[in-house]
Design an enzyme around this catalytic site. Structure first.
Site, short mmCIF file in Angstrom:
data_model
loop_
_atom_site.label_atom_id
_atom_site.label_comp_id
_atom_site.label_asym_id
_atom_site.label_seq_id
_atom_site.Cartn_x
_atom_site.Cartn_y
_atom_site.Cartn_z
CG ASP A 284 -1.96 1.04 1.22
OD1 ASP A 284 -3.12 0.69 0.89
OD2 ASP A 284 -1.66 2.21 1.49
CG ASN A 292 -4.73 11.63 -5.03
OD1 ASN A 292 -4.08 11.73 -6.07
ND2 ASN A 292 -5.43 10.56 -4.71
CG HIS A 297 -7.16 12.42 -8.93
ND1 HIS A 297 -7.25 11.43 -9.88
CD2 HIS A 297 -7.74 11.93 -7.80
CE1 HIS A 297 -7.89 10.40 -9.35
NE2 HIS A 297 -8.20 10.68 -8.10
CG ASP A 301 -4.12 9.32 -12.03
OD1 ASP A 301 -4.51 8.79 -10.98
OD2 ASP A 301 -4.90 9.76 -12.90
CD GLU A 327 -4.22 3.57 -1.23
OE1 GLU A 327 -5.19 3.27 -1.94
OE2 GLU A 327 -4.29 3.71 0.00
N1 LIG Z 1 -4.71 9.70 -8.14
C1 LIG Z 1 -5.40 8.61 -7.82
N2 LIG Z 1 -5.84 8.41 -6.58
C2 LIG Z 1 -6.48 7.29 -6.27
C3 LIG Z 1 -6.70 6.29 -7.22
N3 LIG Z 1 -7.37 5.28 -6.63
C4 LIG Z 1 -7.55 5.64 -5.33
N4 LIG Z 1 -7.01 6.86 -5.09
C5 LIG Z 1 -6.99 7.62 -3.86
O1 LIG Z 1 -6.08 7.03 -2.94
C6 LIG Z 1 -6.42 7.52 -1.66
C7 LIG Z 1 -6.20 6.47 -0.64
O2 LIG Z 1 -6.31 7.09 0.62
P1 LIG Z 1 -6.38 6.32 1.99
O3 LIG Z 1 -7.13 5.01 1.80
O4 LIG Z 1 -6.89 7.23 3.02
O5 LIG Z 1 -4.92 5.88 2.27
P2 LIG Z 1 -3.60 6.73 2.47
O6 LIG Z 1 -3.83 8.19 2.30
O7 LIG Z 1 -2.57 6.15 1.52
O8 LIG Z 1 -3.23 6.45 3.96
P3 LIG Z 1 -2.42 5.20 4.47
O9 LIG Z 1 -2.88 4.00 3.72
O10 LIG Z 1 -2.76 5.14 5.91
O11 LIG Z 1 -0.98 5.49 4.25
C8 LIG Z 1 -7.85 8.03 -1.74
O12 LIG Z 1 -7.87 9.41 -1.60
C9 LIG Z 1 -8.30 7.63 -3.13
O13 LIG Z 1 -9.17 8.61 -3.72
C10 LIG Z 1 -6.23 6.53 -8.56
O14 LIG Z 1 -6.39 5.72 -9.48
N5 LIG Z 1 -5.58 7.68 -8.82
#
Ligand SMILES: Nc1nc2c(ncn2[C@@H]2O[C@H](COP(=O)(O)OP(=O)(O)OP(=O)(O)O)[C@@H](O)[C@H]2O)c(=O)[nH]1
Length: 414
Positions: A284, A292, A297, A301, A327
């Site tokens: 992860d 983001n 965004h 990506d 992610e």
């Molecule tokens: N740019 C982009 N963002 C994405 C994509 N898929 C998911 N996300 C974003 O990834 C983020 C994941 O955030 P969280 O699940 O809070 O996890 P985190 O911020 O990495 O926090 P930790 O896992 O605790 O380190 C969310 O804001 C999603 O909108 C994508 O294809 N592109």
């Protein structure tokens, strides 16, 4: 063989002396007796051939010409013309020479030939006008092809293709073994038709996909194979694209969750059956939400794409990396012990942490956390393996991120 009756007539100067019933029936009479009432047989011959018949008669009777086979147009009592084949012999009839003519009615035969030519012409027109390619080959030596087949493979004419000793070089080598097998099955009568698809190369080297329907046919008395073809290049590309979309993630070009799930199930079964080690690493990206939020965004990506590229560069050909969602990623390591898996995970973690992504104003770095689990004999489903990897990943996040945690083990940071 000509499927016809033959009749016999004996005449002197075309005056009938004897006729059998079959001869009489050719002309619409019932018995040979009836024919004897005729003044001359010449009236039975088409007007333009009468002179010729007289000359032949005189030449044979004088001994100038040996009796030979002739064809004549005759006319029956109703005025219908029909074609006969005649053979003349000089015989002695009541002490005086006469001609005995054996007459074969060729009408049916000529009709059959005419119909055959007409149907051959129609077949030729159909074949030439067909949008489907048609090829006839003897063990891949082309005997005939139509324009559509020649064009599909980029030849300027049918002749240009036919002069090739074999059509096999036009087909991708991966198809050759199957082609030989199919050819054998059709010629031996084991199969009456075979449908298949093949990758082919045009004269200019470009690829064309052909749908093929092969059947055994008789060609000049010999059993050979006729192939009907259809250019399916567009459908094939579309299918490849759809298959790709169904199995790959559009952003990172890594296999998607669906494909990774199938792969996990398959690998679990084979590795358990063979008692081989299998490791699964759940990855992860840390604080991805704030990446983001801070950079936008599209930079998020970019991070995902760069991470995917780093993974591809870090793994062996036999390893698999897939996007599990958002992610989160799954790294599958076949034939790998937990100790080796940990080394791989730490190497990847370090590589990622050293990388920078350049945004408009600043240089961005990111880290990853990982949960590493190994397959156990008690795992009846991948859910068990994944669940242990997930717990370890949770532990890695909980312990401060940028680390790999082994399932049922303590966190290890390098
Ligand atoms: N740019 C982009 N963002 C994405 C994509 N898929 C998911 N996300 C974003 O990834 C983020 C994941 O955030 P969280 O699940 O809070 O996890 P985190 O911020 O990495 O926090 P930790 O896992 O605790 O380190 C969310 O804001 C999603 O909108 C994508 O294809 N592109």
């Amino acid at each position: 063989m000509i499927d016809s009756h033959y009749g016999v007539v004996i005449h002197r100067n075309f005056k009938p002396l004897y006729a059998d019933d079959i001869y009489a029936q050719f002309f619409g009479h019932h018995t040979g007796e009836e024919m004897l009432a005729l003044d001359s047989l010449l009236h039975l011959i088409a007007p333009h051939q009468r002179q010729n018949a007289i000359q032949t008669y005189n030449a044979i009777m004088s001994g100038e010409e040996k009796p030979s086979i002739k064809t004549y147009r005759n006319i029956d009592t109703e005025g219908n013309e029909f074609i006969v084949l005649t053979v003349d012999h000089i015989i002695d009839w009541q002490g005086v020479p006469a001609i005995q003519t054996t007459v074969v009615d060729l009408s049916n035969h000529v009709d059959t030939l005419k119909k055959l030519h007409a149907s051959e012409k129609r077949y030729r027109e159909l074949v030439d006008g067909s949008i489907q390619g048609i090829l006839v080959h003897r063990n891949f030596e082309p005997l005939f092809c139509n324009q559509a087949y020649a064009q599909a493979l980029g030849f300027s004419s049918e002749e240009a293709l036919i002069t090739n000793g074999s059509i096999l070089p036009l087909y991708d080598p991966s198809f050759h073994e199957q082609a030989h097998r199919n050819n054998q099955a059709l010629l031996s009568g084991q199969k009456s038709a075979i449908k298949t698809e093949a990758k082919c190369y045009r004269v200019d080297g470009s690829v064309v996909w052909l749908g093929l329907l092969s059947r055994p046919v008789t060609w000049n008395g010999e059993c050979v194979v006729q192939v009907t073809t259809m250019d399916i290049t567009k459908q094939h590309r579309l299918r490849e694209q759809l298959e790709h979309r169904a199995n790959y993630d559009g952003l990172t070009e890594l296999i998607n969750r669906r494909a990774m799930s199938e792969l996990l199930e398959h690998q679990l079964r084979t590795h358990q059956a063979l008692s081989l080690p299998l490791c699964c690493v759940l990855i992860d990206i840390d604080d991805f939400k704030s990446i983001n939020d801070q950079h936008g965004h599209h930079i998020g990506d970019e991070v995902l794409k760069q991470f995917a590229a780093t993974c591809r560069n870090n793994i062996r050909q036999s390893d698999h990396i897939g996007r599990w969602g958002g992610e989160e990623f799954v790294l599958l390591l076949p034939d790998t012990s937990i100790e080796q898996a940990e080394i791989i995970a730490q190497r990847l973690r370090k590589d990622v942490s050293r990388q920078t992504i350049t945004t408009n104003n600043t240089q961005l770095r990111f880290t990853i956390s990982m949960g590493v689990a190994t397959l156990s004999h008690d795992d009846h489903s991948v859910i068990h393996l994944l669940s242990r990897a997930d717990k370890a990943l949770y532990q890695a996040k909980h312990n401060g991120k940028n680390q790999a945690v082994l399932a049922n083990s303590t966190a290890r940071d390098c």
